[in-house]
Design an enzyme around this catalytic site. Sequence first.
Site, PDB file in Angstrom:
ATOM      1  N   THR A 388       0.790  -1.304   0.143  1.00 16.10           N
ATOM      2  CA  THR A 388       0.310  -0.176   0.120  1.00 16.10           C
ATOM      3  C   THR A 388       0.796   1.168   0.190  1.00 16.10           C
ATOM      4  O   THR A 388       2.257   1.283   0.117  1.00 16.10           O
ATOM      5  CB  THR A 388      -0.679   0.479   1.193  1.00 16.10           C
ATOM      6  OG1 THR A 388      -1.551  -0.999   1.181  1.00 16.10           O
ATOM      7  CG2 THR A 388      -1.747   1.005   1.007  1.00 16.10           C
ATOM      8  N   THR A 406      -3.292   1.347  -2.968  1.00 14.79           N
ATOM      9  CA  THR A 406      -2.830  -0.495  -3.154  1.00 14.79           C
ATOM     10  C   THR A 406      -3.221  -1.830  -3.596  1.00 14.79           C
ATOM     11  O   THR A 406      -4.739  -1.338  -4.622  1.00 14.79           O
ATOM     12  CB  THR A 406      -3.951  -1.123  -1.525  1.00 14.79           C
ATOM     13  OG1 THR A 406      -3.393  -1.668  -0.890  1.00 14.79           O
ATOM     14  CG2 THR A 406      -5.427  -0.743  -1.405  1.00 14.79           C
ATOM     15  N   GLU A 425      -7.000  -7.716  -3.168  1.00 13.88           N
ATOM     16  CA  GLU A 425      -7.771  -7.155  -2.613  1.00 13.88           C
ATOM     17  C   GLU A 425      -9.288  -7.812  -2.245  1.00 13.88           C
ATOM     18  O   GLU A 425      -9.575  -7.607  -0.733  1.00 13.88           O
ATOM     19  CB  GLU A 425      -8.125  -6.275  -3.048  1.00 13.88           C
ATOM     20  CG  GLU A 425      -8.614  -4.729  -1.975  1.00 13.88           C
ATOM     21  CD  GLU A 425      -7.050  -4.466  -2.071  1.00 13.88           C
ATOM     22  OE1 GLU A 425      -6.701  -4.214  -0.236  1.00 13.88           O
ATOM     23  OE2 GLU A 425      -6.046  -3.938  -3.067  1.00 13.88           O
ATOM     24  N   ASP A 428      -9.441  -9.190   1.636  1.00 12.23           N
ATOM     25  CA  ASP A 428      -9.506  -8.368   2.788  1.00 12.23           C
ATOM     26  C   ASP A 428     -10.702  -8.654   3.568  1.00 12.23           C
ATOM     27  O   ASP A 428     -11.542  -8.314   4.504  1.00 12.23           O
ATOM     28  CB  ASP A 428      -9.435  -6.603   2.018  1.00 12.23           C
ATOM     29  CG  ASP A 428      -8.234  -6.271   2.307  1.00 12.23           C
ATOM     30  OD1 ASP A 428      -7.427  -7.072   3.425  1.00 12.23           O
ATOM     31  OD2 ASP A 428      -8.429  -5.249   2.289  1.00 12.23           O
ATOM     32  N   SER A 452     -11.439  -2.066   4.656  1.00 13.62           N
ATOM     33  CA  SER A 452     -10.578  -1.803   4.521  1.00 13.62           C
ATOM     34  C   SER A 452     -10.052  -0.872   5.737  1.00 13.62           C
ATOM     35  O   SER A 452     -10.855  -1.001   6.463  1.00 13.62           O
ATOM     36  CB  SER A 452     -10.001  -0.641   3.027  1.00 13.62           C
ATOM     37  OG  SER A 452      -8.913   0.047   3.183  1.00 13.62           O
ATOM     38  N   SER A 453      -8.581  -0.788   5.502  1.00 16.09           N
ATOM     39  CA  SER A 453      -8.327  -0.225   6.469  1.00 16.09           C
ATOM     40  C   SER A 453      -7.472   1.596   6.748  1.00 16.09           C
ATOM     41  O   SER A 453      -7.001   1.888   7.281  1.00 16.09           O
ATOM     42  CB  SER A 453      -7.161  -1.178   7.480  1.00 16.09           C
ATOM     43  OG  SER A 453      -7.649  -2.365   7.232  1.00 16.09           O
ATOM     44  N   GLY A 474      -0.015  -0.508   5.843  1.00 16.28           N
ATOM     45  CA  GLY A 474       0.142  -1.080   6.816  1.00 16.28           C
ATOM     46  C   GLY A 474      -0.909  -2.159   7.039  1.00 16.28           C
ATOM     47  O   GLY A 474      -0.782  -2.405   8.511  1.00 16.28           O
TER      48      GLY A 474
HETATM   49  N1  GLU Z   1      -5.403  -3.684   1.707  1.00 15.24           N
HETATM   50  C1  GLU Z   1      -5.372  -2.834   2.850  1.00 15.24           C
HETATM   51  C2  GLU Z   1      -6.702  -2.013   3.221  1.00 15.24           C
HETATM   52  O1  GLU Z   1      -6.975  -1.934   2.241  1.00 15.24           O
HETATM   53  C3  GLU Z   1      -4.056  -2.193   3.136  1.00 15.24           C
HETATM   54  C4  GLU Z   1      -3.053  -3.235   2.795  1.00 15.24           C
HETATM   55  C5  GLU Z   1      -1.657  -2.170   3.141  1.00 15.24           C
HETATM   56  O2  GLU Z   1      -1.459  -1.617   3.497  1.00 15.24           O
HETATM   57  O3  GLU Z   1      -0.641  -3.629   3.321  1.00 15.24           O
HETATM   58  O4  GLU Z   1      -7.354  -2.247   4.565  1.00 15.24           O
END
Ligand code: GLU
Length: 568
Positions: A388, A406, A425, A428, A452-453, A474
């Site tokens: 990301t 990402t 993705e 997730d 997502s985060s 992250g």
């Molecule tokens: N796919 C993750 C998300 O959308 C982010 C992945 C990452 O930051 O390593 O939350």
Amino acid sequence: MLRRIITPLALLPLVAACATVPASPERARHAPDTGLVSAADPRAVEAGMSILRKGGSATDAAIATMLALTVVEPQSSGIGGGGFYVRSDAAGRVETLDGREKAPAGATGDWFLGPDGKPLPFQQMQESGLSVGVPGNLRLAAKAHAEHGKLPWAALFEPAISLAADGFAMTPRLRQALVNEKSTAARDPDGRALFYGADGEPLAVGAIARNPQLAATYRRLANDGAETFYSGPAAAAMAAEIAADTPRPRPMTAGDVAAYEAKHRPPVCGAYRTWKICGMGPPSSGATTVYAILKQLERFDLKALGPNNPVFWHVFAESQRLAYADRELFSADADFIKVPVAGMTDPDYLAARGALIAQDRTMPAVTAGPVPGALALADGVEAEERGTSHFVTLDKWGEAVSYTSTIESGFGSGIVFGGFYLNNELTDFSAVPAIGGVPVANRVEGGKRPRSSMAPTLVFDADGNLLVAVGAAGGATIPVQTAKNLIAMLDFDMLPGEALALPVLFSPGDTVFLEKGTFHESMVGPLTALGHRVVVRAPGFKANAAKRVGGRWVGAADPRSEGTWKAE
Ligand code: GLU
């Protein structure tokens, strides 16, 4: 104890206010002369800056940065993935665009289950077409450009085309990723040809990598538009390549790709002390989680505690535990699930949650709270996430963009199409559709976006002027990195570089993870004495930010990364 009914008054500052921050005449005075870019790679920063020098807007620069990152940081993000774009204009009006990947229409709750009804091993999910969602970054970019671009669309591709066609020097971080994640990166012969020598070793640090396939893809997109990514022969070929790698009866189709839409979503904004924090709502859990962590701590004098006091880190850990319990249960794609955003960010609810935090002991068990307006749901597993990139752009007109892009894990699914890696993705999503017979909010469903985060964030001061733009990579640690950086920049009044350098403490459940090689290691004793289970682990963090300091904009890139920033 908690109010179940939210008064319109309580909702007002949260949901509506960030879209109506009053204009302030001196706001343009705070803008940089040319602009600012902070990103995870110096070549991407330069790509964005070159667009700003030509008179491009912050949106133009953000798109050029995203396109350049696809070339030079292929392990992390790109046009084969998705992202979230949070923008404010000179008057402080905030809008957000959702370019999150979507599951194919044929995806079902058992998508990631093996013949025994149990989730497949993570690598098997990731390294296959099962994990690939319809990429969203280009539809997001086209929509943002149509609304806020100043330069022609094709101009935004020029820096990235040069990088792909003329080549770029391999960095230590990319080489290390090619070593560590070879099974994904070299899975597709196109990936092997791009980044590995005849001996099977990754190209050396400093060697020039060229990506003529991606240069050709970019020339087509520049000349014929983003639409050629979503319909026509290239889109059909992309869908076919994904489908060929997907062991399910109804894999990705050209129709799924054509149907993709980037969507405006309501920004999630709330007051924290004298500041207004705005970010990305569902399908991201970013803004609700960042806001809960901050708001639950509002009754503590964090400034007096300061960053060297284990008690600050203890209450920060406790607040995370509460916020992540709610996130796990309630966050998902709001197009499919009623996500109680207003309840999760209600000041009274969060004050009551924060009242559970004590300075001198650890909460024994933490469960999701009685969020106003929430339905009963449960949540499932989450895999560790790697790839990301977050970037920030500002222009001279006072526009700001905070964009996280990402492809999910390092090198995504490992499928290379047209010179770029396709995302993974869909991992997730919860791998299981239900727990104990209760459906999981974040279960796989056809056409749904995985939770997502990512937490691209903008902060405004009491006068409604933009003060901070920040975000991180992250995986599940993103909201925590973002909250830590916000507390450091706002409560501790640190410069953005100091804030990002401060160690990360991650406490999503019953274990507190401290960052190895930092002063946090000395907190193992004090935190254990307070009742925490503590683990020290190596960092995997990467944030980018900018902050207005005394009328001047100062950027920052994470010292753990190869990132940088520039302002002119
Ligand atoms: N796919 C993750 C998300 O959308 C982010 C992945 C990452 O930051 O390593 O939350």
